[in-house]
Motif scaffolding. Structure first.
Motif, short mmCIF file in Angstrom:
data_model
loop_
_atom_site.label_atom_id
_atom_site.label_comp_id
_atom_site.label_asym_id
_atom_site.label_seq_id
_atom_site.Cartn_x
_atom_site.Cartn_y
_atom_site.Cartn_z
N ASN A 1 4.53 7.46 5.16
CA ASN A 1 4.37 7.29 3.72
C ASN A 1 5.71 6.79 3.18
O ASN A 1 6.63 7.58 2.92
CB ASN A 1 3.97 8.61 3.06
N GLY B 1 5.82 5.02 0.40
CA GLY B 1 5.58 4.74 -1.01
C GLY B 1 6.11 5.83 -1.93
O GLY B 1 7.02 6.60 -1.56
N SER C 1 0.82 -1.22 0.00
CA SER C 1 0.00 0.00 0.00
C SER C 1 0.85 1.26 0.00
O SER C 1 0.35 2.35 -0.32
CB SER C 1 -0.91 0.01 1.24
N TYR D 1 -0.08 10.90 0.08
CA TYR D 1 -1.16 10.19 0.79
C TYR D 1 -1.81 11.17 1.75
O TYR D 1 -1.13 11.85 2.53
CB TYR D 1 -0.58 9.01 1.56
N ARG E 1 -7.25 1.58 11.04
CA ARG E 1 -7.25 2.01 9.63
C ARG E 1 -6.90 3.49 9.60
O ARG E 1 -7.50 4.28 10.34
CB ARG E 1 -8.61 1.77 8.97
N ALA F 1 -8.83 2.21 4.02
CA ALA F 1 -7.43 1.82 4.10
C ALA F 1 -7.30 0.39 4.62
O ALA F 1 -8.19 -0.14 5.29
CB ALA F 1 -6.67 2.77 5.01
N ASP F 2 -6.19 -0.25 4.29
CA ASP F 2 -5.93 -1.60 4.79
C ASP F 2 -5.79 -1.58 6.31
O ASP F 2 -5.16 -0.69 6.87
CB ASP F 2 -4.64 -2.16 4.18
#
Length: 319
Positions: free
Chosen positions: A206, A208, A182, A212, A287, A292-293
């Motif tokens: 974050n 990634g 994610s 976000y 979450r 969200a996961d």
């Protein structure tokens, strides 16, 4: 007339006892030298091997200790002279072997606290091991070291499984340095406690490659030992009903995290116990926002009989 070759016979005969004496002396010296090396080896601890004993441990929730490796009970003279009461801790050499068996129906990640104890059962040190992605019916084996202990610490002679936390592998917090698919990593810290007030931080990183955005409060689900929902606890927006000593609640607002940025939120409660049955919540499913996961963390909320948990909104972390 005497024969000339009879003259050296006497010296030859006299030399024989001398040669035998020299040979005997050499053997004696060799033997003495060997005995000295052996004594030095035993006294110096060089020939002493760690002992490994099987452990009859019933364990907890599918985790048990199978053997314990202990160093020699007598430290070497070199170590006695080189280690003083004020020196740094040294590795104890104590190692526990364990096995984890998933007796459930889904893959689980385990966090296990092992306690190493002395002869009288007193705890010397605790160590935590994380065993990830154990599929149903599978047994995973590993080892955990007691680690560094001060010279004044009691000698470790036994170990046992102290605590077990297990969450679905798909909801386990990512290990440090690993970014989930994610791109968002959610975790909880060990928290802080003072005068009955408890505060645990939730962290959102974050890791990634895209921005976000979150807004407001993390979404929580309180879970019991069996990972079933806990009823009867009111989740509050903000902490003003729990305490005012930690400052005023900030207003929730949108928080956009660029790659590499982070945010925090907080869980706040008191463990006051009055009339009624105290409530303990070992697990919280988090979450970061709707959709969200989920990530299940283990803050072990000892809510007493208050029936309330305050949640602070996400706030960007300054770095």
């Amino acid at each position: 007339m005497p024969r000339p070759y009879a003259l050296p016979a006497a010296p030859a005969r006299a030399a024989a006892p001398l040669l035998l004496a020299l040979a005997a002396t050499a053997l004696l010296l060799t033997a003495c030298g060997t005995e000295h090396a052996g004594a030095g080896g035993v006294g110096g601890g060089a020939t002493e091997q760690p002992s490994r004993t099987q452990v009859d441990d019933p364990g907890k929730e599918g985790i048990r200790i199978t053997s314990l490796t202990l160093p020699s009970p007598s430290p070497s003279p070199t170590r006695r002279h080189s280690v003083s009461a004020g020196s740094l801790a040294t590795d104890s050499g104590v190692v526990a072997s364990y096995e984890v068996t998933n007796e459930g129906a889904e893959s689980m990640t385990y966090s296990v606290v092992f306690t190493f104890m002395s002869d009288d059962g007193g705890a010397v040190t605790n160590q935590t091991a994380t065993v990830r992605d154990v599929t149903p019916g599978k047994t995973v084996r590993g080892t955990v070291r007691a680690g560094e202990l001060p010279p004044s610490a009691p000698r470790v002679t036994q170990a046992k499984v102290l605590e077990v936390a297990k969450v679905p592998a798909s909801e386990a917090a990512a290990e440090p340095g690993v970014c989930p698919a994610s791109g968002i990593r959610v975790s909880a810290d060990k928290g802080d406690a003072a005068m009955g007030l408890r505060v645990v931080g939730l962290h959102l990183d974050n890791c990634g490659t895209r921005d976000y955005t979150v807004e407001g409060y993390p979404l929580l689900e309180l879970l019991d030992d069996g990972l079933k929902p806990v009823d009867g606890v009111k989740i509050l927006d903000g902490s003003r009903e729990i305490t005012t000593s930690a400052g005023a609640d900030e207003q929730p607002r949108p928080v956009t995290l660029r790659p590499g940025e982070a945010a925090t939120a907080g869980l706040v409660w008191r463990n006051t116990t009055e009339s009624g049955t105290p409530v303990n919540v070992p697990y919280v499913r988090v979450r970061a926002k709707d959709g969200a996961d989920p990530v299940t963390v283990t803050p072990n909320l000892d809510l007493g009989t208050t029936g309330k948990l305050g949640v602070r909104p996400w706030k960007k972390t300054d770095r």
